[in-house]
Scaffold this active site. Structure first.
Site, PDB file in Angstrom:
ATOM      1  N   GLU A  44     -40.272 -35.649 -45.065  1.00 59.39           N
ATOM      2  CA  GLU A  44     -40.615 -36.674 -46.040  1.00 59.39           C
ATOM      3  C   GLU A  44     -40.855 -37.963 -45.253  1.00 59.39           C
ATOM      4  OE1 GLU A  44     -37.654 -37.447 -49.060  1.00 59.39           O
ATOM      5  OE2 GLU A  44     -38.858 -39.094 -49.878  1.00 59.39           O
ATOM      6  N   ARG A 269     -27.629 -27.405 -40.745  1.00 53.07           N
ATOM      7  CA  ARG A 269     -28.040 -28.737 -40.309  1.00 53.07           C
ATOM      8  C   ARG A 269     -27.373 -29.068 -38.999  1.00 53.07           C
ATOM      9  NH1 ARG A 269     -30.245 -32.062 -44.189  1.00 53.07           N
ATOM     10  NH2 ARG A 269     -30.219 -34.056 -43.139  1.00 53.07           N
ATOM     11  N   LYS A 279     -31.749 -40.175 -42.371  1.00 54.64           N
ATOM     12  CA  LYS A 279     -32.754 -41.236 -42.340  1.00 54.64           C
ATOM     13  C   LYS A 279     -32.312 -42.449 -43.157  1.00 54.64           C
ATOM     14  CE  LYS A 279     -36.003 -38.265 -43.286  1.00 54.64           C
ATOM     15  NZ  LYS A 279     -37.221 -37.708 -43.862  1.00 54.64           N
TER      16      LYS A 279
HETATM   17  P1  ATP Z   1     -32.459 -36.958 -43.850  1.00 56.89           P
HETATM   18  O1  ATP Z   1     -31.235 -36.743 -44.679  1.00 56.89           O
HETATM   19  O2  ATP Z   1     -32.174 -37.429 -42.480  1.00 56.89           O
HETATM   20  O3  ATP Z   1     -33.494 -37.784 -44.537  1.00 56.89           O
HETATM   21  P2  ATP Z   1     -33.936 -34.745 -44.759  1.00 56.89           P
HETATM   22  O4  ATP Z   1     -33.530 -33.345 -44.785  1.00 56.89           O
HETATM   23  O5  ATP Z   1     -33.977 -35.475 -46.047  1.00 56.89           O
HETATM   24  O6  ATP Z   1     -33.066 -35.510 -43.698  1.00 56.89           O
HETATM   25  P3  ATP Z   1     -36.719 -34.304 -44.387  1.00 56.89           P
HETATM   26  O7  ATP Z   1     -37.759 -35.251 -43.905  1.00 56.89           O
HETATM   27  O8  ATP Z   1     -36.765 -33.886 -45.797  1.00 56.89           O
HETATM   28  O9  ATP Z   1     -35.322 -34.955 -44.052  1.00 56.89           O
HETATM   29  O10 ATP Z   1     -36.625 -33.052 -43.426  1.00 56.89           O
HETATM   30  C1  ATP Z   1     -37.673 -32.349 -42.850  1.00 56.89           C
HETATM   31  C2  ATP Z   1     -37.117 -31.057 -42.336  1.00 56.89           C
HETATM   32  O11 ATP Z   1     -36.145 -31.301 -41.333  1.00 56.89           O
HETATM   33  C3  ATP Z   1     -36.448 -30.265 -43.440  1.00 56.89           C
HETATM   34  O12 ATP Z   1     -36.812 -28.918 -43.338  1.00 56.89           O
HETATM   35  C4  ATP Z   1     -34.981 -30.479 -43.155  1.00 56.89           C
HETATM   36  O13 ATP Z   1     -34.227 -29.415 -43.627  1.00 56.89           O
HETATM   37  C5  ATP Z   1     -34.953 -30.608 -41.633  1.00 56.89           C
HETATM   38  N1  ATP Z   1     -33.792 -31.375 -41.187  1.00 56.89           N
HETATM   39  C6  ATP Z   1     -33.438 -32.621 -41.569  1.00 56.89           C
HETATM   40  N2  ATP Z   1     -32.272 -32.983 -41.007  1.00 56.89           N
HETATM   41  C7  ATP Z   1     -31.872 -31.943 -40.248  1.00 56.89           C
HETATM   42  C8  ATP Z   1     -30.736 -31.691 -39.420  1.00 56.89           C
HETATM   43  N3  ATP Z   1     -29.765 -32.598 -39.258  1.00 56.89           N
HETATM   44  N4  ATP Z   1     -30.667 -30.504 -38.788  1.00 56.89           N
HETATM   45  C9  ATP Z   1     -31.644 -29.593 -38.930  1.00 56.89           C
HETATM   46  N5  ATP Z   1     -32.730 -29.766 -39.683  1.00 56.89           N
HETATM   47  C10 ATP Z   1     -32.854 -30.917 -40.355  1.00 56.89           C
HETATM   48 MG    MG Z   2     -35.132 -35.507 -47.606  1.00 53.19          MG
END
Ligand code: ATP
Ligand code: MG
Length: 572
Positions: A44, A269, A279
């Site tokens: 995102e 994760r 983020k």
């Molecule tokens: P954040 O909470 O940091 O915003 P998110 O999961 O909301 O993380 P996205 O941009 O939606 O962030 O994630 C893109 C991809 O990266 C998704 O498939 C998500 O599952 C993966 N991802 C995000 N954070 C992690 C993590 N700590 N470990 C492994 N994969 C991750």
């Molecule tokens: Mg997200």
């Protein structure tokens, strides 16, 4: 395997074994997707990528590459109020930096807004979706609890005609934000909350970074994500464990629409000690000025670690080594640093730098003379060659390499003691000069001309080798020493009423402004990675100016002075 490798610029190689790879192997065996492996990385664009994303990127691109498959980069841009093109650009840059290539497969969920809308209309026609007038608060009240079923919305049984009319008017902008939603008609009594008539669309009158003001209704993540996977004919939709409970909904939408069915698979994760990977929280650190920006070298963002000097190779090796699991855990920061050190050991040029200088005067060395000493650039890489380092009568050494009154186990320079200057001579301390406060400000020595290069022809040994910089030719520079950004292993662990910023480490940055560096570093190129002998690995920062280089400490050396001494003379 030596399959062609379109999704990556790495050499093809058998990837590390893990349960997702096993699923793919099984699917290839049963020909579930006609031999195709097609993954996607779906960030995102609401912030910069962090080390957690690196795990997901390496997994998605790595698995596809291993099996000759493809990986899409897809921006999951369904939330117009939090998303910006700045983030889109930096995300693309970071994926490329990690060494992966999506080729011509760059997509946006917003590309599918019309298709998603048409499918929603189809669901209304089939009685699978309805327009609901409950407010967000009311929807929450109707939702029930883990032990009690929810209650059906009073709007659930609207006629298809009324739903079609209201949904079209939602799209046309007739209603204010939050006044209505489109919901899937599933099961308010389901033990899985995600299936209790989930929201598919909400009204948001906001400009979108790509579609502008074309839309004022936006699909929810759950409705957009699986359908986007389906449109792109993804085979394995790999996501993190928090989406496990969403999988029944993912499958429900695909089946309700009767479209191509990718499979969602969840993994753990990445969490790292002393580090926050979210983020939203990283944005808070930037906005509140706790760090200098997204690329502050203390940040776990990919732009931050890059500026700090971490290499993409180290990150990929780390991600491969930690593997996958079906339960969330936490990885020691030291484990990540191990891979950084291991990679930099192979590639970083060695240089001499004195962080806290103490003047040494060699009384029997000819005044005005300058010798060029041969110094090896990288003992791990013969092709890196050697360079010349000036040596003269006045040098700088580290303050901590001298003790006037040494404790028993201190073998470095002290009165009457002889040590080796790396690539130089043996010197012996003959006396000190002190200031009025009684602090040693200058050390006097004699040198043995027969020990040039660092060995005594009579075979006598010294117990320490120390680094140095010739005073007259030394370049001054700035060195930024970093410690962890947080003091607690789990930065989220706080007392009541506090937030994670209470755990910030007030000493996470120490700036040394008068380091003395060998002259080859005067115009060090920003981005270069070096080893300061006996101290650690450093990167040249973008803040460097000609004649005044600025360095970031990437990671400390495990290889301490004690170990150097054990090794004796430098390896050839
Ligand atoms: P954040 O909470 O940091 O915003 P998110 O999961 O909301 O993380 P996205 O941009 O939606 O962030 O994630 C893109 C991809 O990266 C998704 O498939 C998500 O599952 C993966 N991802 C995000 N954070 C992690 C993590 N700590 N470990 C492994 N994969 C991750
Ligand atoms: Mg997200």
């Amino acid at each position: 395997m030596t399959t062609p490798n379109p999704g990556t610029n790495q050499e093809p190689a058998a990837g590390p074994s893990n349960f997702i790879r096993d699923i793919i192997l099984e699917d290839l065996k049963t020909n579930k997707y006609q031999g195709r492996v097609h993954t996607r990385f779906p960030p995102e664009p609401n912030g910069y990528l962090h080390i957690g994303h690196a795990k997901s990127i390496c997994l998605n691109f790595g698995l596809a590459a291993e099996f000759g498959g493809k990986t899409n980069l897809r921006f999951d841009d369904t939330n117009p109020t939090k998303e910006e093109t700045e983030y889109v650009d930096s995300i693309m840059d970071s994926v490329r930096w990690l060494g992966f290539d999506w080729e011509d497969r760059l997509f946006y969920a917003s590309d599918y807004f019309q298709q998603l809308y048409d499918w929603a209309v189809k669901m209304i026609h089939e009685g699978k979706a309805f327009v609901c007038d409950l407010s967000a608060d009311e929807i929450r009240q109707y939702r029930g609890t883990p032990t009690e079923p929810g209650r059906e919305s009073p709007y659930r049984n609207r006629s298809v005609e009324e739903n079609l009319d209201l949904f079209a008017r939602m799209k046309a902008g007739e209603f204010p934000d939050g006044s209505r939603t489109l919901r899937a008609k599933i099961d308010m009594a389901s033990p899985n909350f995600n299936l209790r008539d989930p929201i598919m669309y909400r009204i948001v009158h906001a400009e979108h970074h790509r579609t502008g003001n074309e839309w004022c209704i936006y699909p929810m993540y759950d409705y957009a994500h699986g359908q986007s996977d389906s449109i792109e004919r993804i085979t394995h939709s790999i996501c993190t464990l928090e989406f496990e409970d969403h999988r029944p909904l993912y499958d429900w939408y695909i089946e309700a629409l009767g479209i191509y069915h990718p499979q969602q698979i969840e993994f753990d994760r990445l969490n790292i000690t002393y580090t926050l990977l979210s983020k939203r929280k990283l944005l808070q650190l930037v906005q509140d000025g706790h760090v200098t920006g997204w690329d502050d070298p203390r940040m776990p963002t990919l732009v931050g670690i890059r500026r700090r000097g971490y290499t993409p190779e180290a990150m990929r090796n780390f991600c491969n080594a930690i593997g996958l699991s079906k339960t969330n855990g936490i990885i020691e920061l030291g484990r990540l640093e191990y891979f950084v050190r291991e990679d930099l050991n192979k590639r970083a040029q060695r240089v001499m730098a004195v962080l806290r200088p103490l003047k040494v005067v060699i009384d029997n060395y000819p005044e005005g003379e300058v010798e060029e000493m041969d110094a090896i650039n990288n003992p791990e890489d013969a092709s890196a060659g050697s360079r010349k380092v000036p040596f003269s009568r006045e040098l700088y050494i580290e303050q901590e390499d001298f003790r006037e009154d040494p404790p028993k186990e201190f073998f470095r320079l002290s009165p009457g003691r002889e040590v080796r200057l790396r690539y130089g001579y043996f010197i012996k301390c003959t006396g000190v000069v002190k200031n009025d406060a009684g602090e040693v400000i200058e050390v006097h020595c004699t040198y043995d001309p027969a020990t040039r290069g660092g060995n005594a022809p009579d075979g006598r040994k010294v117990k320490a080798t120390i680094h140095w910089v010739s005073a007259a030719q030394a370049v001054s520079g700035e060195v930024r020493m970093y410690d962890t950004l947080f003091l607690k292993e789990d930065p989220n662990q706080v007392e009541e009423g506090q937030d994670f910023t209470a755990n910030l480490n007030p000493k996470s940055l120490e700036v040394i402004t008068n380091a003395k560096l060998e002259p080859s570093l005067a115009n060090a190129e920003p981005g270069a990675r070096l080893q300061f002998e006996r101290i650690g690995y450093f990167s040249v920062d973008v803040d460097s100016k000609p004649g005044y280089p600025v360095f970031n400490r990437t990671v400390a050396l495990k290889d301490t002075w004690a170990k150097i001494e054990k090794r004796g003379t430098p390896k050839k």
